[in-house]
Design a protein around this motif. Structure first.
Motif, PDB file in Angstrom:
ATOM      1  N   ASP A   1      15.449 -20.080 -31.390  1.00 55.29           N
ATOM      2  CA  ASP A   1      14.252 -19.614 -30.690  1.00 55.29           C
ATOM      3  C   ASP A   1      14.343 -19.896 -29.194  1.00 55.29           C
ATOM      4  OD1 ASP A   1      13.968 -22.335 -30.702  1.00 55.29           O
ATOM      5  OD2 ASP A   1      12.024 -22.359 -31.712  1.00 55.29           O
ATOM      6  N   VAL A   2      15.518 -20.356 -28.739  1.00 56.81           N
ATOM      7  CA  VAL A   2      15.729 -20.570 -27.310  1.00 56.81           C
ATOM      8  C   VAL A   2      15.837 -19.220 -26.614  1.00 56.81           C
ATOM      9  CG1 VAL A   2      17.319 -21.460 -25.571  1.00 56.81           C
ATOM     10  CG2 VAL A   2      16.859 -22.789 -27.640  1.00 56.81           C
ATOM     11  N   VAL A   3      15.069 -19.027 -25.578  1.00 54.47           N
ATOM     12  CA  VAL A   3      15.103 -17.764 -24.845  1.00 54.47           C
ATOM     13  C   VAL A   3      15.879 -17.928 -23.549  1.00 54.47           C
ATOM     14  CG1 VAL A   3      12.908 -16.974 -25.796  1.00 54.47           C
ATOM     15  CG2 VAL A   3      12.926 -18.190 -23.623  1.00 54.47           C
ATOM     16  N   ASP A   4      16.483 -16.848 -23.136  1.00 56.22           N
ATOM     17  CA  ASP A   4      17.077 -16.772 -21.801  1.00 56.22           C
ATOM     18  C   ASP A   4      16.097 -15.944 -20.984  1.00 56.22           C
ATOM     19  OD1 ASP A   4      18.993 -16.995 -19.738  1.00 56.22           O
ATOM     20  OD2 ASP A   4      19.650 -14.970 -20.188  1.00 56.22           O
ATOM     21  N   LEU A   5      15.207 -16.598 -20.277  1.00 58.91           N
ATOM     22  CA  LEU A   5      13.992 -15.971 -19.755  1.00 58.91           C
ATOM     23  C   LEU A   5      14.225 -14.834 -18.774  1.00 58.91           C
ATOM     24  CD1 LEU A   5      10.835 -16.528 -19.991  1.00 58.91           C
ATOM     25  CD2 LEU A   5      11.079 -17.601 -17.736  1.00 58.91           C
ATOM     26  N   LEU A   6      15.283 -14.915 -17.995  1.00 57.25           N
ATOM     27  CA  LEU A   6      15.407 -13.998 -16.861  1.00 57.25           C
ATOM     28  C   LEU A   6      16.458 -12.918 -17.065  1.00 57.25           C
ATOM     29  CD1 LEU A   6      15.160 -16.467 -13.846  1.00 57.25           C
ATOM     30  CD2 LEU A   6      13.332 -15.389 -15.168  1.00 57.25           C
ATOM     31  N   ASN A   7      16.032 -11.681 -16.905  1.00 56.46           N
ATOM     32  CA  ASN A   7      16.911 -10.529 -16.751  1.00 56.46           C
ATOM     33  C   ASN A   7      16.660 -10.068 -15.325  1.00 56.46           C
ATOM     34  OD1 ASN A   7      18.453  -8.161 -17.197  1.00 56.46           O
ATOM     35  ND2 ASN A   7      16.602  -7.027 -17.713  1.00 56.46           N
ATOM     36  N   LEU A   8      17.660 -10.078 -14.477  1.00 52.22           N
ATOM     37  CA  LEU A   8      17.399  -9.902 -13.048  1.00 52.22           C
ATOM     38  C   LEU A   8      18.405  -8.992 -12.370  1.00 52.22           C
ATOM     39  CD1 LEU A   8      19.698 -11.837 -11.500  1.00 52.22           C
ATOM     40  CD2 LEU A   8      18.217 -13.632 -12.381  1.00 52.22           C
ATOM     41  N   LEU A   9      18.017  -8.534 -11.196  1.00 52.24           N
ATOM     42  CA  LEU A   9      18.926  -7.870 -10.274  1.00 52.24           C
ATOM     43  C   LEU A   9      19.191  -8.830  -9.119  1.00 52.24           C
ATOM     44  CD1 LEU A   9      17.445  -4.251  -9.942  1.00 52.24           C
ATOM     45  CD2 LEU A   9      19.412  -4.964 -11.307  1.00 52.24           C
ATOM     46  N   TRP A  10      20.450  -8.871  -8.664  1.00 51.35           N
ATOM     47  CA  TRP A  10      20.766  -9.718  -7.521  1.00 51.35           C
ATOM     48  C   TRP A  10      21.866  -9.075  -6.698  1.00 51.35           C
ATOM     49  CZ3 TRP A  10      24.747 -14.064  -7.872  1.00 51.35           C
ATOM     50  CH2 TRP A  10      25.643 -13.859  -8.935  1.00 51.35           C
ATOM     51  N   ALA A  11      21.956  -9.509  -5.455  1.00 50.62           N
ATOM     52  CA  ALA A  11      22.881  -8.888  -4.505  1.00 50.62           C
ATOM     53  C   ALA A  11      23.384  -9.928  -3.518  1.00 50.62           C
ATOM     54  CB  ALA A  11      22.179  -7.759  -3.748  1.00 50.62           C
ATOM     55  N   PRO A  12      24.590  -9.733  -2.995  1.00 54.32           N
ATOM     56  CA  PRO A  12      25.103 -10.641  -1.967  1.00 54.32           C
ATOM     57  C   PRO A  12      24.223 -10.618  -0.718  1.00 54.32           C
ATOM     58  CG  PRO A  12      26.862  -9.290  -2.878  1.00 54.32           C
ATOM     59  CD  PRO A  12      25.573  -8.704  -3.369  1.00 54.32           C
ATOM     60  N   GLN A  13      24.147 -11.750  -0.047  1.00 52.52           N
ATOM     61  CA  GLN A  13      23.375 -11.813   1.184  1.00 52.52           C
ATOM     62  C   GLN A  13      23.916 -10.846   2.230  1.00 52.52           C
ATOM     63  OE1 GLN A  13      20.504 -13.930   1.699  1.00 52.52           O
ATOM     64  NE2 GLN A  13      20.351 -12.280   3.189  1.00 52.52           N
ATOM     65  N   SER A  14      25.229 -10.646   2.250  1.00 52.49           N
ATOM     66  CA  SER A  14      25.817  -9.718   3.218  1.00 52.49           C
ATOM     67  C   SER A  14      25.286  -8.309   3.018  1.00 52.49           C
ATOM     68  CB  SER A  14      27.349  -9.725   3.095  1.00 52.49           C
ATOM     69  OG  SER A  14      27.750  -9.356   1.780  1.00 52.49           O
ATOM     70  N   VAL A  15      25.028  -7.924   1.769  1.00 50.08           N
ATOM     71  CA  VAL A  15      24.455  -6.603   1.473  1.00 50.08           C
ATOM     72  C   VAL A  15      23.001  -6.556   1.929  1.00 50.08           C
ATOM     73  CG1 VAL A  15      23.814  -5.021  -0.385  1.00 50.08           C
ATOM     74  CG2 VAL A  15      26.030  -6.160  -0.436  1.00 50.08           C
ATOM     75  N   LEU A  16      22.260  -7.605   1.633  1.00 45.49           N
ATOM     76  CA  LEU A  16      20.838  -7.643   1.997  1.00 45.49           C
ATOM     77  C   LEU A  16      20.635  -7.735   3.504  1.00 45.49           C
ATOM     78  CD1 LEU A  16      19.638 -10.038  -0.834  1.00 45.49           C
ATOM     79  CD2 LEU A  16      19.300  -7.559  -0.696  1.00 45.49           C
ATOM     80  N   ASN A  17      21.632  -8.218   4.219  1.00 45.01           N
ATOM     81  CA  ASN A  17      21.538  -8.273   5.676  1.00 45.01           C
ATOM     82  C   ASN A  17      21.695  -6.900   6.323  1.00 45.01           C
ATOM     83  OD1 ASN A  17      21.169 -11.027   5.651  1.00 45.01           O
ATOM     84  ND2 ASN A  17      23.282 -11.531   6.148  1.00 45.01           N
TER      85      ASN A  17
END
Length: 346
Positions: free
Chosen positions: A222-238
């Protein structure tokens, strides 16, 4: 196994190669600090992104959902999913945006690579279970004591295992953690290299179909892996243009997940049956366990859970303790929730 040696054995070669690539471009020096400029309302012409799409799921989902065209070019849908592989692709600048669980951003931070979470989908039901090797007598997590357990530190499977051990009252030195990546789990189980491995619910049917008759079994958790996420390198976000493209992508990502959840029969046939060669019954078994996508307008719960995960890893000596708030780019916080109906905002 000593924790430092464990880290080296899991990530040494690949991280070293990727690290050379990243350092050659000066990533660590150039990408420190979160971008703070407001997001542009329009994506500049000529903008493109390289987006992860493991097994082609993302573009298939978009096509089936008949979503509007993206206001930028996807120069490559990269068939990649495992956290360590994604981190290496980020370092090599061959990937701009990826869909993962909560642990890869923690691992990237520990490796000195700067990347940020830009979208959150909360999962309330377990999406992993434990599978035993053929002929095993293990029937519960309490039976893991003294056994060899497949452990991938940089992937969701790793944190699910650690949380399950903690819940069962088992210390790390009461089990044998075998450093592997998830794509090695099947072979490790089949050969008896490990006694137990955490498998995604959609992976388990294929393994059990082949080995249940030989004594392999599943052990639900019953252990959940709570997060399904999108992420990106800081260089891309800059890059303001790429950041604007990511902001335009997030609503489509959220709508696509809602469509998939609301159309399980179509998804079963088009993805699981046609591309993964599962039977209709196996496909239904997977989607019946699927999480309802939930996109929180506030990331407070996600930050708390991510901090608990990082602290759990730090307790075992796998990473150094740090404040995970640095992993979130709050400029994107409300975008997914605003794109979906009220029942999918939690």
């Amino acid at each position: 196994m000593h924790r430092r040696a464990f880290l080296t054995s899991v990530f040494g070669a690949s991280a070293a190669v990727a690290g050379l690539s990243g350092c050659a471009r000066g990533d660590a020096a150039a990408d420190t600090g979160a971008a703070t400029e407001p997001l542009a309302h329009k994506v500049p012409a000529g903008t493109n992104l390289k987006i992860a799409s493991y097994l082609g799921q993302q573009q298939l989902q978009f096509r089936l959902a008949k979503l509007p065209g993206l206001p930028f070019k996807v120069s490559d849908w990269v068939n990649i999913g495992a956290g360590p592989d994604v981190i290496n692709a980020f370092r090599a600048r061959s990937l701009d945006l990826s869909n993962n669980a909560g642990i890869p951003p923690i691992q990237a931070h520990y490796q000195g690579f700067d990347a940020k979470i830009v979208a959150i989908d909360i999962t309330r039901k377990p999406n992993y279970l434990f599978a035993t090797r053929p002929g095993s007598d293990i029937r519960a997590v309490a039976d893991f004591k003294g056994r060899k357990l497949a452990f991938s530190q940089g992937q969701a499977q790793g944190v699910v295992l650690l949380r399950a051990l903690k819940k069962a009252g088992l210390a790390y030195d009461e089990v044998k953690l075998v450093p592997l990546t998830s794509n090695q789990f099947f072979t490790a189980l089949q050969s008896g290299q490990v006694d137990v491995a955490p498998l995604a619910i959609n992976q388990a049917p294929a393994y059990l179909k082949q080995y249940a008759s030989k004594g392999a079994r599943s052990i639900p958790t019953d252990v959940v892996d709570l997060l399904n996420l999108l992420w990106a390198p800081q260089s891309v976000l800059n890059d303001p243009a790429k950041a604007a493209a990511i902001a335009a992508y997030i609503p489509q990502w959220a709508k696509g997940q809602v469509w998939q959840y609301e159309h399980p029969d179509v998804w079963n046939e088009e993805f699981y049956v046609k591309t993964q060669n599962l039977t209709p019954a196996q496909a239904r078994g997977i989607t019946e366990l699927a999480n309802k996508p939930l996109f929180p307008p506030s990331w407070d719960e996600a930050v708390t859970w991510e901090q608990e995960t990082a602290d759990l890893l730090a307790e075992g000596g796998f990473v150094k303790k740090f404040d995970v708030s640095s992993l979130f780019d709050h400029r994107f916080e409300s975008l997914a929730a605003e794109a979906v109906p009220e029942e999918y905002r939690r």
